[in-house]
Write an enzyme that holds these catalytic residues in place. Structure first.
Site, PDB file in Angstrom:
ATOM      1  N   SER A   1       0.832  -1.201   0.000  1.00 24.11           N
ATOM      2  CA  SER A   1       0.000   0.000   0.000  1.00 24.11           C
ATOM      3  C   SER A   1       0.864   1.246   0.000  1.00 24.11           C
ATOM      4  CB  SER A   1      -0.912  -0.005   1.227  1.00 24.11           C
ATOM      5  OG  SER A   1      -0.166  -0.021   2.424  1.00 24.11           O
ATOM      6  N   CYS A   2       2.093   1.138   0.539  1.00 18.35           N
ATOM      7  CA  CYS A   2       2.985   2.299   0.577  1.00 18.35           C
ATOM      8  C   CYS A   2       3.366   2.767  -0.822  1.00 18.35           C
ATOM      9  CB  CYS A   2       4.264   1.948   1.339  1.00 18.35           C
ATOM     10  SG  CYS A   2       4.013   1.027   2.860  1.00 18.35           S
ATOM     11  N   THR A   3       3.241   1.914  -1.812  1.00 18.19           N
ATOM     12  CA  THR A   3       3.596   2.282  -3.183  1.00 18.19           C
ATOM     13  C   THR A   3       2.358   2.560  -4.024  1.00 18.19           C
ATOM     14  OG1 THR A   3       3.579  -0.016  -3.941  1.00 18.19           O
ATOM     15  CG2 THR A   3       5.635   0.825  -3.063  1.00 18.19           C
TER      16      THR A   3
ATOM     17  N   CYS B   1       1.601   2.310   6.797  1.00 19.52           N
ATOM     18  CA  CYS B   1       2.454   1.134   6.818  1.00 19.52           C
ATOM     19  C   CYS B   1       3.895   1.524   6.519  1.00 19.52           C
ATOM     20  CB  CYS B   1       1.977   0.104   5.793  1.00 19.52           C
ATOM     21  SG  CYS B   1       2.449   0.457   4.074  1.00 19.52           S
TER      22      CYS B   1
END
Length: 460
Positions: free
Chosen positions: A319-321, A398
């Site tokens: 999700s960070c990307t 995250c």
């Protein structure tokens, strides 16, 4: 630079480049015209269609070329659903289908009042043929199942699912974008789609095969080209190059599959030895060139940037990307760790030295990212005194909620609990995955002010 992301798009194959350049001089004219230039163009188009049909395993008159693989999926799904509207409006898909399939399914629900059933997968990313068969109904108009997953490489039991669909009279559409370069799709499928840039052809060319006897009603304004299933002037040079590259990669597939599988197996075995707190997806039946793993306490975007600086191009489902700040729907459906996710998909001809260099670089890259985030060095093992603790991770993304959990976990005794407050969607996946990796108990979740409370019990 080592390019390890052919699951997104493969470099143009040398054969495709040669075919593209050669056909630019002969395939520019309108293939529907009877003059000399048109006849030359239609000869190229017909030859490409016959070669593509042979590779797919269908008749030439069952296959059309489309402007992209996504267009092929959308056209195939809408045409099949419309052709069987008298049967019903129910569709079945797996939970890990490509976004093009899931978007078309969502549009079917929104535009026509259709109903879509998502068949779940196990932690290896595979559907159960029995579960898939159980989702079929009397009013099922269409079933969809990918041949192999684009994120974790899992090969789906297409033949078994196709037989279940055939016995119920339901057409099965197979998205074969990831696997078609490795070989034809087995089983009695009804519709099949592919995308040339996945196997080293030029972008902007897809294919759609529809078996004879499948009820199919093309949607949108009528067009005389490509059986009305893909309107517009055909890009014949690109089509010729796409088919030439498909034949070329198929000729190399058997030998390269053995070689790349050995390199991927080395990555699967060595990464957990070199990097602590890593979860490697390990499907039993998988594509030979693809592996994905997730690293605890790692920001996926930071990890990809550091690997890029080390001259490695990789992908991620973290999700960070993601612009949506939600983990990959594939990882979510599998119920595995999403933070610090890395997908490696090796191109044909990948040197062994590139893989060795990646394994040499990865530990320091992961360690550096973890250090900047203040991640714990090891799992907590002390005997804490507080029976329960609450960690406020609201507003933090995250992998911070899991890092904060790990930092205080040793402060509660065995039997004690830690409650993590988080409004990050990834926490719903990553906290249970942390418990699975650490052998601790995930108690569950409950609503909380401005977020969700995730409760973990210490077992050791």
């Amino acid at each position: 630079m080592a390019y390890f992301d052919v699951a997104s798009s493969a470099p143009l194959h040398p054969v495709a480049r040669q075919a593209l350049q050669a056909s630019l001089d002969e395939g520019w004219a309108d293939p529907a015209r009877l003059y000399r230039e048109g006849r030359r163009a239609v000869l190229l188009l017909d030859a490409a269609r016959e070669a593509a049909a042979e590779a797919v395993g269908c008749r030439p008159d069952e296959l059309v070329f489309t402007p992209s693989g996504t267009y092929a999926v959308h056209s195939g799904m809408t045409g099949a659903l419309a052709g069987r509207r008298r049967i019903g409006r129910h569709a079945v898909v797996s939970a890990v289908e490509h976004s093009s399939v899931l978007h078309a399914a969502a549009a079917h629900e929104a535009a026509t009042g259709g109903v879509v059933t998502e068949v779940p997968v196990d932690r290896l990313g595979a559907v159960s043929p029995d579960a898939y068969a159980g989702a079929l109904r009397e009013d099922t108009a269409l079933a969809c199942l990918q041949s192999a997953n684009h994120e974790v490489g899992t090969e789906q039991p297409v033949a078994a699912v196709a037989e279940a669909c055939r016995s119920r009279g339901v057409p099965l559409l197979v998205d074969a974008a990831q696997s078609l370069g490795w070989g034809p799709v087995e089983g009695a499928w009804s519709l099949l789609t592919g995308s040339a840039h996945k196997w080293g052809g030029p972008p902007g060319v897809g294919l759609l095969a529809v078996r004879k006897g499948v009820r199919f009603a093309p949607q949108g304004p009528a067009d005389e080209r490509e059986s009305g299933r893909a309107p517009g002037f055909q890009n014949i040079p690109a089509i010729v190059a796409a088919v030439a590259s498909l034949r070329a990669v198929r000729a190399e597939a058997a030998d390269e599959a053995v070689r790349l599988r050995a390199l991927v197996d080395r990555i699967r075995a060595r990464v957990p030895e070199l990097v602590p707190d890593v979860e490697v997806a390990d499907p039993h039946r998988r594509l030979p060139h693809l592996v994905t793993f997730s690293c605890l306490y790692v920001d996926g975007e930071a990890l990809l940037h550091e690997l890029d600086r080390a001259e490695f191009s990789v992908s991620s489902g973290s999700s960070c990307t993601s612009s949506t700040l939600t983990p990959s729907h594939v990882l979510r459906a599998m119920g595995v760790l999403s933070e610090g996710n890395v997908r490696i998909s090796l191109p044909l001809g990948t040197p062994e030295a590139d893989v060795d260099r990646f394994l040499a670089v990865l530990p320091s890259v992961v360690s550096g990212v973890r250090e900047r985030l203040g991640a714990p060095d090891a799992a907590a093992g002390s005997a804490g005194s507080a029976p329960s603790l609450v960690v406020d991770a609201l507003g933090k993304r995250c992998p911070v909620p899991v890092i904060e959990l790990a930092k205080v976990f040793g402060d509660v005794p065995v039997g004690g609990t830690v409650t993590v407050l988080s409004d990050d969607e990834a926490a719903r996946l990553d906290i249970p995955a942390w418990c699975e990796m650490r052998g601790q108990e995930y108690v569950g979740e409950r609503p909380a002010d401005h977020g969700v409370a995730y409760v973990v019990r210490r077992l050791s």
